[in-house]
Design a protein around this motif. Structure first.
Motif, PDB file in Angstrom:
ATOM      1  N   TYR A  46       0.835  -1.206   0.000  1.00  0.00           N
ATOM      2  CA  TYR A  46       0.000   0.000   0.000  1.00  0.00           C
ATOM      3  C   TYR A  46       0.871   1.258   0.000  1.00  0.00           C
ATOM      4  O   TYR A  46       0.890   2.004   0.974  1.00  0.00           O
ATOM      5  N   ILE A  49      -0.318   5.104   1.329  1.00  0.00           N
ATOM      6  CA  ILE A  49      -1.650   4.723   1.822  1.00  0.00           C
ATOM      7  C   ILE A  49      -2.415   5.914   2.397  1.00  0.00           C
ATOM      8  O   ILE A  49      -3.622   6.027   2.194  1.00  0.00           O
ATOM      9  N   PHE A  53      -6.142   6.358   0.928  1.00  0.00           N
ATOM     10  CA  PHE A  53      -7.063   5.487   1.656  1.00  0.00           C
ATOM     11  C   PHE A  53      -8.541   5.795   1.402  1.00  0.00           C
ATOM     12  O   PHE A  53      -9.396   4.953   1.655  1.00  0.00           O
ATOM     13  N   PHE A  59      -7.634  -0.017  -2.853  1.00  0.00           N
ATOM     14  CA  PHE A  59      -7.677  -1.260  -2.086  1.00  0.00           C
ATOM     15  C   PHE A  59      -8.157  -2.442  -2.916  1.00  0.00           C
ATOM     16  O   PHE A  59      -7.817  -3.584  -2.622  1.00  0.00           O
ATOM     17  N   GLN A  60      -8.929  -2.191  -3.951  1.00  0.00           N
ATOM     18  CA  GLN A  60      -9.409  -3.278  -4.801  1.00  0.00           C
ATOM     19  C   GLN A  60      -8.273  -3.935  -5.569  1.00  0.00           C
ATOM     20  O   GLN A  60      -8.382  -5.092  -5.967  1.00  0.00           O
ATOM     21  N   ARG A  62      -5.166  -4.417  -4.354  1.00  0.00           N
ATOM     22  CA  ARG A  62      -4.093  -4.853  -3.465  1.00  0.00           C
ATOM     23  C   ARG A  62      -4.642  -5.754  -2.370  1.00  0.00           C
ATOM     24  O   ARG A  62      -5.792  -5.620  -1.970  1.00  0.00           O
TER      25      ARG A  62
END
Length: 97
Positions: A46, A49, A53, A59-60, A62
């Motif tokens: 990340y 991040i 965030f 996030f999709q 990783r």
């Protein structure tokens, strides 16, 4: 790395030892010589991040996989401590109460 992961999925890597699979992780995938390997892992998976965030696509794309729930909880706790604001816990149920 993708080929190695596919080989694991197809059962081409590792052998059985007391009904458990043994898989040797290539050295280039290991976090060695680190004082804080969890932070190094988070930074690798990340990057930036705190700047990303709020972006759901970030996030999709990783994930960090871990073999045991206590490891997952430790990584999640570390990640949650990085975000600003208070933690929120949402409960769910698989059956009607």
């Amino acid at each position: 790395m993708q080929e190695w992961l596919l080989d694991i999925e197809e059962g081409k890597v590792g052998g059985l030892n007391n009904n458990e699979g043994l898989i040797e992780v290539p050295n280039d995938l290991l976090i060695a010589d680190s004082l804080d390997p969890i932070s190094d892992l988070i930074d690798f998976v990340y990057p930036s991040i705190l700047q990303n965030f709020k972006n759901p696509n970030f996030f999709q794309e990783r994930a960090i996989l871990a073999p045991k729930n206590n490891v997952v909880e430790g990584i999640n706790d570390r990640l949650m401590s990085m975000f600003p604001g208070d933690d929120m816990e949402y409960l769910s149920s698989d059956s009607i109460c």
